[in-house]
Write a protein that holds these residues in place. Structure first.
Motif, PDB file in Angstrom:
ATOM      1  N   PRO A 131      39.595  72.050  19.604  1.00  0.00           N
ATOM      2  CA  PRO A 131      38.243  71.956  19.042  1.00  0.00           C
ATOM      3  C   PRO A 131      37.495  73.287  19.020  1.00  0.00           C
ATOM      4  O   PRO A 131      36.696  73.529  18.120  1.00  0.00           O
ATOM      5  CB  PRO A 131      37.538  70.966  19.966  1.00  0.00           C
ATOM      6  N   HIS A 132      37.759  74.147  19.986  1.00  0.00           N
ATOM      7  CA  HIS A 132      37.027  75.412  20.055  1.00  0.00           C
ATOM      8  C   HIS A 132      37.519  76.442  19.048  1.00  0.00           C
ATOM      9  O   HIS A 132      36.803  77.385  18.737  1.00  0.00           O
ATOM     10  CB  HIS A 132      37.105  76.016  21.469  1.00  0.00           C
ATOM     11  N   TRP A 133      38.750  76.292  18.541  1.00  0.00           N
ATOM     12  CA  TRP A 133      39.294  77.317  17.640  1.00  0.00           C
ATOM     13  C   TRP A 133      38.677  77.120  16.255  1.00  0.00           C
ATOM     14  O   TRP A 133      38.867  76.100  15.621  1.00  0.00           O
ATOM     15  CB  TRP A 133      40.812  77.249  17.549  1.00  0.00           C
ATOM     16  N   PRO A 134      37.943  78.127  15.773  1.00  0.00           N
ATOM     17  CA  PRO A 134      37.170  77.956  14.541  1.00  0.00           C
ATOM     18  C   PRO A 134      38.005  77.892  13.266  1.00  0.00           C
ATOM     19  O   PRO A 134      38.945  78.665  13.081  1.00  0.00           O
ATOM     20  CB  PRO A 134      36.286  79.213  14.496  1.00  0.00           C
ATOM     21  N   LEU A 135      37.626  76.941  12.417  1.00  0.00           N
ATOM     22  CA  LEU A 135      38.081  76.970  11.040  1.00  0.00           C
ATOM     23  C   LEU A 135      37.251  78.051  10.359  1.00  0.00           C
ATOM     24  O   LEU A 135      36.079  78.235  10.688  1.00  0.00           O
ATOM     25  CB  LEU A 135      37.829  75.619  10.369  1.00  0.00           C
ATOM     26  N   ARG A 136      37.837  78.743   9.416  1.00  0.00           N
ATOM     27  CA  ARG A 136      37.166  79.916   8.860  1.00  0.00           C
ATOM     28  C   ARG A 136      36.665  79.674   7.433  1.00  0.00           C
ATOM     29  O   ARG A 136      37.417  79.233   6.577  1.00  0.00           O
ATOM     30  CB  ARG A 136      38.140  81.082   8.857  1.00  0.00           C
ATOM     31  N   ILE A 137      35.389  79.982   7.221  1.00  0.00           N
ATOM     32  CA  ILE A 137      34.824  80.075   5.879  1.00  0.00           C
ATOM     33  C   ILE A 137      34.475  81.546   5.695  1.00  0.00           C
ATOM     34  O   ILE A 137      33.674  82.095   6.447  1.00  0.00           O
ATOM     35  CB  ILE A 137      33.581  79.187   5.706  1.00  0.00           C
ATOM     36  N   ARG A 138      35.105  82.160   4.723  1.00  0.00           N
ATOM     37  CA  ARG A 138      34.964  83.606   4.541  1.00  0.00           C
ATOM     38  C   ARG A 138      33.721  83.942   3.709  1.00  0.00           C
ATOM     39  O   ARG A 138      33.429  83.287   2.727  1.00  0.00           O
ATOM     40  CB  ARG A 138      36.207  84.174   3.870  1.00  0.00           C
ATOM     41  N   TRP A 139      33.026  84.970   4.146  1.00  0.00           N
ATOM     42  CA  TRP A 139      31.874  85.473   3.416  1.00  0.00           C
ATOM     43  C   TRP A 139      32.357  86.076   2.098  1.00  0.00           C
ATOM     44  O   TRP A 139      33.342  86.815   2.063  1.00  0.00           O
ATOM     45  CB  TRP A 139      31.145  86.538   4.232  1.00  0.00           C
ATOM     46  N   ASN A 140      31.676  85.725   1.024  1.00  0.00           N
ATOM     47  CA  ASN A 140      31.976  86.316  -0.266  1.00  0.00           C
ATOM     48  C   ASN A 140      30.654  86.681  -0.926  1.00  0.00           C
ATOM     49  O   ASN A 140      29.852  85.802  -1.236  1.00  0.00           O
ATOM     50  CB  ASN A 140      32.780  85.352  -1.137  1.00  0.00           C
ATOM     51  N   GLU A 141      30.440  87.936  -1.118  1.00  0.00           N
ATOM     52  CA  GLU A 141      29.168  88.441  -1.665  1.00  0.00           C
ATOM     53  C   GLU A 141      28.828  87.799  -3.008  1.00  0.00           C
ATOM     54  O   GLU A 141      27.659  87.580  -3.316  1.00  0.00           O
ATOM     55  CB  GLU A 141      29.227  89.965  -1.800  1.00  0.00           C
ATOM     56  N   ALA A 142      29.841  87.470  -3.792  1.00  0.00           N
ATOM     57  CA  ALA A 142      29.602  86.878  -5.113  1.00  0.00           C
ATOM     58  C   ALA A 142      28.957  85.492  -5.024  1.00  0.00           C
ATOM     59  O   ALA A 142      28.388  85.009  -5.997  1.00  0.00           O
ATOM     60  CB  ALA A 142      30.911  86.796  -5.893  1.00  0.00           C
ATOM     61  N   SER A 162      38.914  81.791  -2.257  1.00  0.00           N
ATOM     62  CA  SER A 162      38.816  82.938  -1.352  1.00  0.00           C
ATOM     63  C   SER A 162      37.816  82.697  -0.229  1.00  0.00           C
ATOM     64  O   SER A 162      38.005  83.169   0.888  1.00  0.00           O
ATOM     65  CB  SER A 162      38.457  84.212  -2.119  1.00  0.00           C
ATOM     66  N   ALA A 163      36.769  81.939  -0.495  1.00  0.00           N
ATOM     67  CA  ALA A 163      35.756  81.670   0.526  1.00  0.00           C
ATOM     68  C   ALA A 163      36.081  80.425   1.346  1.00  0.00           C
ATOM     69  O   ALA A 163      36.001  80.439   2.566  1.00  0.00           O
ATOM     70  CB  ALA A 163      34.385  81.522  -0.125  1.00  0.00           C
ATOM     71  N   PHE A 164      36.433  79.338   0.683  1.00  0.00           N
ATOM     72  CA  PHE A 164      36.560  78.037   1.346  1.00  0.00           C
ATOM     73  C   PHE A 164      37.989  77.524   1.478  1.00  0.00           C
ATOM     74  O   PHE A 164      38.204  76.482   2.098  1.00  0.00           O
ATOM     75  CB  PHE A 164      35.741  76.984   0.588  1.00  0.00           C
TER      76      PHE A 164
END
Length: 181
Positions: A131-142, A162-164
């Motif tokens: 549960p503690h290990w994060p799923l990643r949503i990447r920052w995308n400037e666009a 690329s983001a989700f």
């Protein structure tokens, strides 16, 4: 809780999102412990994120009905690293978030490991299924100012992926992004 259950009965949604301004408020915190659903806890590396979650986790530690081994809401929690910058932009950001998340769970929701006992609700730091290990949503400037009517290229499936993409694949959901014209 009753309102959410009534809405689910009437609309039969696949997903229910509870958006709590500035973290999880007391109403949402109670609902998370009562629903038989996954709770994605969005986080950034900011100090305010972890201070707010510490208050929530302390409350759960004290008042929630936690069963030995984790047969309760804890196994349905998952941290999400929201707006994660690339390592080249913010070195160590994701690692710091992983460490903060692990320390939070370890201090408040993971069970102490008794000598010679393999059972218990606890995980190693590097366990990516924990549960503690994060799923990643990447920052995308666009996607900063999402307005696909003004910026139709924001509906580009590659931009969405690329983001989700990592997050969507991790939770096992299929998302159809309409082709932009």
């Amino acid at each position: 809780l009753e309102l959410i259950q009534a809405l689910e009965t009437h609309h039969q949604p696949d997903v229910v999102l509870i958006d709590s301004r500035a973290g999880i408020d007391d109403t949402a915190a109670v609902v998370l412990t009562q629903l038989d659903a996954y709770a994605f806890l969005f986080a950034t590396s900011g100090r305010q994120t972890w201070e707010a979650y510490k208050l929530l986790f302390k409350h759960w530690q004290r008042y929630a009905d936690l069963t030995e081994g984790g047969e309760d809401f804890r196994e349905r929690l998952k941290i999400v690293s929201a707006l994660t910058p690339e390592d080249s932009v913010a070195p160590g950001n994701f690692n710091h978030l992983c460490e903060e998340s692990y320390e939070l769970f370890l201090a408040h929701l993971y069970e102490a490991q008794a000598p010679g006992v393999a059972d218990g609700f606890n995980f190693e730091f590097s366990d990516t299924e924990a549960p503690h290990w994060p799923l990643r949503i990447r920052w995308n400037e666009a996607l900063r100012n999402f307005d696909p009517l003004k910026y139709p290229t924001q509906l580009d499936p590659a931009l969405f992926d690329s983001a989700f993409g990592d997050f969507v694949k991790s939770i096992g959901v299929s998302v159809e992004v309409p082709e932009s014209e």
